[in-house]
Design an enzyme around this catalytic site. Structure first.
Site, PDB file in Angstrom:
ATOM      1  N   SER A  53      41.948  35.918  35.369  1.00  0.00           N
ATOM      2  CA  SER A  53      41.406  34.977  34.394  1.00  0.00           C
ATOM      3  C   SER A  53      39.955  35.260  34.091  1.00  0.00           C
ATOM      4  CB  SER A  53      41.613  33.542  34.890  1.00  0.00           C
ATOM      5  OG  SER A  53      40.383  32.893  35.061  1.00  0.00           O
ATOM      6  N   LYS A  54      39.659  35.179  32.795  1.00  0.00           N
ATOM      7  CA  LYS A  54      38.301  35.442  32.339  1.00  0.00           C
ATOM      8  C   LYS A  54      37.348  34.431  32.969  1.00  0.00           C
ATOM      9  CE  LYS A  54      37.504  35.307  27.853  1.00  0.00           C
ATOM     10  NZ  LYS A  54      37.904  35.661  26.503  1.00  0.00           N
ATOM     11  N   ARG A  55      37.840  33.206  33.082  1.00  0.00           N
ATOM     12  CA  ARG A  55      36.984  32.139  33.618  1.00  0.00           C
ATOM     13  C   ARG A  55      36.533  32.413  35.049  1.00  0.00           C
ATOM     14  NH1 ARG A  55      40.320  27.574  33.245  1.00  0.00           N
ATOM     15  NH2 ARG A  55      41.627  28.777  31.840  1.00  0.00           N
ATOM     16  N   GLY A  85      35.884  35.203  36.144  1.00  0.00           N
ATOM     17  CA  GLY A  85      34.999  36.372  36.132  1.00  0.00           C
ATOM     18  C   GLY A  85      35.757  37.686  36.247  1.00  0.00           C
TER      19      GLY A  85
END
Ligand code: GLU
Length: 484
Positions: A248-250, A252
């Site tokens: 997940s981008k969130r 990182g």
């Protein structure tokens, strides 16, 4: 096998995701292996989330990976009229119907079903509207959606997935779903069926998140009387982090190809790495080989060898593979890739030192962005504490002695000879001998004085790379520090 035609169909609602890149690669390998065709289709019908910039990123990233389509990419938004025509035919044949239910009403219906623990699906309220009712609603300027009418006696929908075998679902669990939204734009999987049919797509290879859409798509094929000409389906396993969490981008995690590019991964390495996400050539045995050139991947690829269980994204393995491909580059190639994105401010014009630094740190690099971290002391005088100048098996006074004797000896070397490793090496060896010291009393403090680090290339290499003036400046600075 007849020559297959496959496609990658990204939605431009984000940058090219590493998972989509893997899907593209598997389609590409499948096409090349079987002498077929590989196409790109931009599925841009989600007007709110699609952007031209994302589309550009997707196409550029695919190109960078060497996964350009065999024809120009097609875009669904340029083909809206075609999908509408098919939807109108379905309306005429009473296989689809206008639905005037408002979003609020549908939401309420959904909530009720969930609270009664029923699977949420459309109730079929508008399924049997009379011509008159339809006319009345239309006069009220209500913008209808178009829904597919699922035959009541359809029973179980089944298909044979090339990776997972037979997959089934009861048709009664699927409510009549929207194929054209109220603004006249189709749902992507309706448009997708029409495109796949018109483009004669023989195999749909895509992520496992599309399995549930496949049942709906089969119903669409049947309504359009293409049920006997459906493509084969293969759903690829999802990709998880090493701790089995979702990428997940969130959190990182890097998720887009352009992020990997920016970090300094090479396209060849990424292709090699993502090819093994969910697939391992059986002929090669379970363990072992991890390095594959594109041509090898093509000749070995077999869709039926793709696994069902989630693929684990092992970053260490990616770094290892990338390091391997980095080391295969010539120093000039490496320089052109490092230049200029991976150089810190003010380093760009230091051409000579860049070249030497590359030769010396290349073996430690896992990705291009490691360069500035590994090589910063070539460009800037390092700052460090006194302790680092003293070898563990030595002490302060021996190191002082070694360093000051080394400075005197090195000063005697002619500038021309400074380019010769063996001359510098011999000079340091002589200091050891003459002063009755150990290697560590001389080589260590010289090396640490030049790099400011516990680990770095050898003192001889550093002296050579930094040149006589800069080296002696640094060594004198270190001597002052150790004498304090
Ligand atoms: N547009 C879909 C996606 O981006 C792909 C649909 C398909 O491959 O059929 O996930």
């Amino acid at each position: 096998m007849i020559k297959p035609i496959v496609r990658i169909a990204p939605s431009p609602t984000g940058k090219l995701h590493i998972g989509t890149a893997r899907t593209a690669l598997f389609n590409y390998l499948f096409a090349r292996k079987n002498k077929g065709k590989y196409l790109i289709r931009i599925e841009d019908t989600d007007a709110k989330r699609s952007t031209k910039n994302y589309e550009k990123d997707i196409l550029n990233s695919l190109k960078w990976l060497g996964l350009e389509g065999d024809d120009e990419p097609t875009r669904q938004m340029e083909r809206i009229e075609i999908y509408k025509k098919y939807a109108e035919n379905l309306l005429k044949e009473k296989k689809a119907y206008y639905c005037f239910c408002s979003i609020e009403k549908l939401e309420e219906e959904r909530r009720k079903q969930i609270s009664k623990k029923q699977p949420p699906r459309y109730s079929g309220k508008c399924r049997n509207l009379s011509e008159k009712e339809i006319e009345t609603y239309q006069k009220e300027d209500r913008e209808p959606t178009i829904r597919l009418k699922i035959p009541e006696d359809r029973g179980t929908i089944a298909f044979n997935d090339l990776i997972r075998g037979e997959i089934k679902e009861r048709a009664s669990l699927i409510g009549d779903f929207v194929i054209i939204k109220s603004d006249g734009v189709p749902i992507f999987f309706f448009a997708g069926v029409i495109d796949d049919h018109l483009q004669k797509i023989s195999h749909v290879i895509r992520g496992e998140d599309h399995i549930s859409n496949t049942f709906s798509q089969i119903l669409i094929y049947e309504a359009l009387k293409w049920g006997k000409k459906m493509p084969e389906f293969a759903h690829l396993p999802m990709i998880l982090n090493a701790d089995r969490s979702k990428m997940s981008k969130r959190k990182g995690d890097f998720v887009s190809v352009s992020e990997f590019k920016k970090e300094g991964y090479l396209p060849k390495a990424l292709v090699n790495f993502i090819a093994l996400l969910g697939w391992h050539p059986r002929k090669e045995g379970k363990e072992g080989k991890e390095l594959y050139r594109s041509e090898e991947l093509i000749s070995l690829f077999d869709i039926e060898e793709v696994g069902k269980s989630p693929a684990i994204f092992d970053k260490q393995k990616l770094d290892y593979i990338n390091g391997y491909y980095l080391r295969k580059l010539s120093d000039d190639e490496l320089k052109s890739l490092i230049y200029p994105e991976h150089l810190a401010e003010g380093w760009q014009d230091k051409d000579k030192i860049i070249e030497k630094a590359i030769i010396l740190v290349k073996d430690r690099m896992k990705k291009l962005s490691d360069f500035s971290e590994l090589a910063d002391y070539f460009f800037e005088k390092p700052v460090y504490d006194q302790e680092i100048l003293i070898f563990k098996k030595s002490d302060k006074s021996l190191s002082q002695k070694g360093l000051s004797a080394a400075i005197l000896k090195l000063k005697e070397i002619d500038k021309k000879d400074w380019q010769r490793h063996e001359v510098i090496q011999k000079a340091l060896e002589e200091v050891v001998k003459k002063e009755k010291l150990n290697n560590g009393d001389v080589f260590w403090p010289v090396r640490a004085a030049l790099s400011g680090r516990e680990a770095s290339p050898s003192p001889v290499e550093l002296l050579w790379a930094l040149g006589k003036n800069e080296s002696l400046k640094r060594l004198s600075g270190a001597l002052e520090l150790i004498n304090k």
